[in-house]
Write an enzyme that holds these catalytic residues in place. Structure first.
Site, PDB file in Angstrom:
ATOM      1  N   SER A 138       0.872  -1.354  -0.043  1.00  0.00           N
ATOM      2  CA  SER A 138       0.032   0.048  -0.090  1.00  0.00           C
ATOM      3  C   SER A 138       1.173   1.206   0.101  1.00  0.00           C
ATOM      4  CB  SER A 138      -0.822  -0.053   1.323  1.00  0.00           C
ATOM      5  OG  SER A 138      -1.450   1.308   1.257  1.00  0.00           O
ATOM      6  N   TYR A 151      -2.705  -0.888  10.395  1.00  0.00           N
ATOM      7  CA  TYR A 151      -2.689  -1.056   8.907  1.00  0.00           C
ATOM      8  C   TYR A 151      -1.406  -0.719   8.327  1.00  0.00           C
ATOM      9  CZ  TYR A 151      -4.124  -1.174   4.091  1.00  0.00           C
ATOM     10  OH  TYR A 151      -4.185  -1.339   2.806  1.00  0.00           O
TER      11      TYR A 151
HETATM   12  N1  LIG Z   1      -8.703  -0.141  -1.480  1.00  0.00           N
HETATM   13  C1  LIG Z   1      -7.425   0.568  -1.040  1.00  0.00           C
HETATM   14  O1  LIG Z   1      -7.620   1.738  -0.875  1.00  0.00           O
HETATM   15  C2  LIG Z   1      -6.134  -0.164  -1.052  1.00  0.00           C
HETATM   16  C3  LIG Z   1      -5.089   0.731  -0.853  1.00  0.00           C
HETATM   17  C4  LIG Z   1      -3.790  -0.120  -0.677  1.00  0.00           C
HETATM   18  C5  LIG Z   1      -3.844  -1.287  -0.455  1.00  0.00           C
HETATM   19  N2  LIG Z   1      -4.914  -2.150  -0.528  1.00  0.00           N
HETATM   20  C6  LIG Z   1      -4.788  -3.493  -0.395  1.00  0.00           C
HETATM   21  O2  LIG Z   1      -5.313  -4.321  -1.244  1.00  0.00           O
HETATM   22  C7  LIG Z   1      -5.779  -5.546  -1.046  1.00  0.00           C
HETATM   23  C8  LIG Z   1      -7.518  -5.796  -1.509  1.00  0.00           C
HETATM   24  O3  LIG Z   1      -8.162  -4.879  -0.714  1.00  0.00           O
HETATM   25  P1  LIG Z   1      -9.593  -4.185  -1.543  1.00  0.00           P
HETATM   26  O4  LIG Z   1      -9.216  -2.754  -1.354  1.00  0.00           O
HETATM   27  O5  LIG Z   1      -9.659  -4.924  -2.854  1.00  0.00           O
HETATM   28  O6  LIG Z   1     -10.679  -4.468  -0.226  1.00  0.00           O
HETATM   29  P2  LIG Z   1     -11.753  -5.389  -0.450  1.00  0.00           P
HETATM   30  O7  LIG Z   1     -12.718  -5.398  -1.211  1.00  0.00           O
HETATM   31  O8  LIG Z   1     -12.303  -5.420   1.100  1.00  0.00           O
HETATM   32  O9  LIG Z   1     -11.118  -7.200  -0.418  1.00  0.00           O
HETATM   33  C9  LIG Z   1     -10.124  -7.613   0.552  1.00  0.00           C
HETATM   34  C10 LIG Z   1     -10.166  -9.185   0.282  1.00  0.00           C
HETATM   35  O10 LIG Z   1      -9.445  -9.860   1.482  1.00  0.00           O
HETATM   36  C11 LIG Z   1     -10.286 -10.851   1.503  1.00  0.00           C
HETATM   37  N3  LIG Z   1     -10.002 -11.172   3.172  1.00  0.00           N
HETATM   38  C12 LIG Z   1      -9.782 -10.256   4.110  1.00  0.00           C
HETATM   39  N4  LIG Z   1      -9.678 -11.000   5.278  1.00  0.00           N
HETATM   40  C13 LIG Z   1      -9.274 -12.221   5.003  1.00  0.00           C
HETATM   41  C14 LIG Z   1      -8.936 -13.394   5.712  1.00  0.00           C
HETATM   42  N5  LIG Z   1      -8.964 -13.580   6.861  1.00  0.00           N
HETATM   43  N6  LIG Z   1      -8.921 -14.479   4.903  1.00  0.00           N
HETATM   44  C15 LIG Z   1      -8.785 -14.428   3.770  1.00  0.00           C
HETATM   45  N7  LIG Z   1      -9.382 -13.638   2.883  1.00  0.00           N
HETATM   46  C16 LIG Z   1      -9.545 -12.466   3.387  1.00  0.00           C
HETATM   47  C17 LIG Z   1     -11.373 -10.541   1.502  1.00  0.00           C
HETATM   48  O11 LIG Z   1     -12.379 -11.713   1.457  1.00  0.00           O
HETATM   49  P3  LIG Z   1     -13.243 -12.316   2.331  1.00  0.00           P
HETATM   50  O12 LIG Z   1     -14.085 -11.208   3.086  1.00  0.00           O
HETATM   51  O13 LIG Z   1     -14.297 -13.134   1.446  1.00  0.00           O
HETATM   52  O14 LIG Z   1     -12.427 -13.073   3.325  1.00  0.00           O
HETATM   53  C18 LIG Z   1     -11.408  -9.713   0.309  1.00  0.00           C
HETATM   54  O15 LIG Z   1     -11.685 -10.589  -0.870  1.00  0.00           O
HETATM   55  C19 LIG Z   1      -5.729  -5.523   0.622  1.00  0.00           C
HETATM   56  O16 LIG Z   1      -4.501  -6.236   0.960  1.00  0.00           O
HETATM   57  C20 LIG Z   1      -5.666  -4.357   0.894  1.00  0.00           C
HETATM   58  O17 LIG Z   1      -4.779  -3.754   1.990  1.00  0.00           O
HETATM   59  C21 LIG Z   1      -6.127  -1.507  -0.773  1.00  0.00           C
END
Ligand SMILES: NC(=O)c1ccc[n+]([C@@H]2O[C@H](COP(=O)([O-])OP(=O)(O)OC[C@H]3O[C@@H](n4cnc5c(N)ncnc54)[C@H](OP(=O)(O)O)[C@@H]3O)[C@@H](O)[C@H]2O)c1
Length: 249
Positions: A138, A151
């Site tokens: 991130s 985080y």
């Molecule tokens: N959106 C942003 O602004 C942003 C910025 C920087 C980095 N990121 C990173 O991008 C990645 C994806 O996030 P996103 O933004 O796409 O958010 P999201 O839509 O909430 O996706 C998060 C994913 O992680 C899975 N997850 C969470 N806890 C889990 C667990 N204990 N076991 C297995 N799966 C788990 C969720 O699936 P389930 O709920 O089905 O388990 C979901 O598929 C994350 O690592 C996040 O930190 C996002």
């Protein structure tokens, strides 16, 4: 990494960035397996996509990781790419005593999750041609978002771990770090509607464009995250973190 012909396992494939990338890799002609905790959301990810399958998996559960890794290697011996995209976030106030359970879960999911997942599959992956391990850190791993301190720290640690892994693996396999900016997903309340969030489709398209244009890339750095990724180098990190702290009160 190769554009097509990979067998790719993606944690966090049930929504957001993981699902968007899973669909794009599938469109390009890769075998894609997604994982997450929510069965219904996983079914939606694979719906209408021939050959795409899923595992229910909680990456905070070491036994579940071991079991899924064993099943994966048995069912998909061609597996050559692991993408660690699962993650959780949340606001916390570290200036006063608080319930630490949410922050502890972030460390378990965002840092120990990838470490355990990589540990479970690295020996298999080293033996595969064109193998790659992908981590998703991130911009907040480079300039912390003060309202989400644990985080941000988990992502800084994941970046550090990724650097070590890459240095130690050398040519045995490629290690790629995707560094998202703020993207419109359900990761945190308000992200989807924020004018500062990059639209999910734009972000996923930009990531794929870089992966295809630079097949040996070590880091995927889209334009919107450059001010964060290079803040230390540019001497702007301290001002940026202060600005974000005052913006969030
Ligand atoms: N959106 C942003 O602004 C942003 C910025 C920087 C980095 N990121 C990173 O991008 C990645 C994806 O996030 P996103 O933004 O796409 O958010 P999201 O839509 O909430 O996706 C998060 C994913 O992680 C899975 N997850 C969470 N806890 C889990 C667990 N204990 N076991 C297995 N799966 C788990 C969720 O699936 P389930 O709920 O089905 O388990 C979901 O598929 C994350 O690592 C996040 O930190 C996002």
């Amino acid at each position: 990494m190769k554009r097509a012909g990979n067998t790719i396992f993606i944690t966090g494939g049930s929504s957001g960035i993981g699902r968007a990338l899973a669909h794009r890799w599938h469109d390009l002609g890769n075998t894609v397996i997604v994982a997450g905790r929510r069965r219904g959301a996983l079914e939606e990810t694979v719906a209408g996509r021939p050959g795409m399958t899923f595992y229910e998996l909680d990456v905070a559960d070491p036994d579940a990781i071991a079991a899924v890794a064993q099943g994966l290697v048995a069912e998909h011996p061609d597996l050559n790419v692991l993408v660690n995209c699962a993650g959780i976030s949340g606001a916390e106030d570290p200036t006063t005593a608080r319930d630490l359970s949410r922050g502890e879960k972030m460390v378990e999911t965002n840092l120990l999750g990838p470490i355990r997942m990589i540990d479970a599959l690295v020996d298999h992956l080293k033996g595969r041609p064109a193998a790659a391990i992908v981590t998703v850190s991130s911009g907040t791993g480079f300039v912390p978002y003060p309202a989400a301190p644990t985080y941000s720290a988990s992502k800084a640690a994941l970046h550090s771990y990724t650097l070590s892994l890459r240095a130690l693996l050398g040519n045995a396999l490629q290690v790629i770090e995707i560094i998202p900016p703020q993207v419109a997903t359900d990761l945190m309340e308000g992200l989807k509607d924020s004018p500062y969030s990059v639209p999910l489709d734009k972000f996923a398209n930009d990531v794929m464009a870089q992966l295809i244009s630079y097949p040996s890339a070590e880091e995927i750095i889209v334009d919107e995250v450059k001010p964060f990724r290079f803040a230390e180098r540019d001497g702007t990190a301290s001002d940026l973190v202060k600005a974000m702290a005052s913006a969030t009160g």
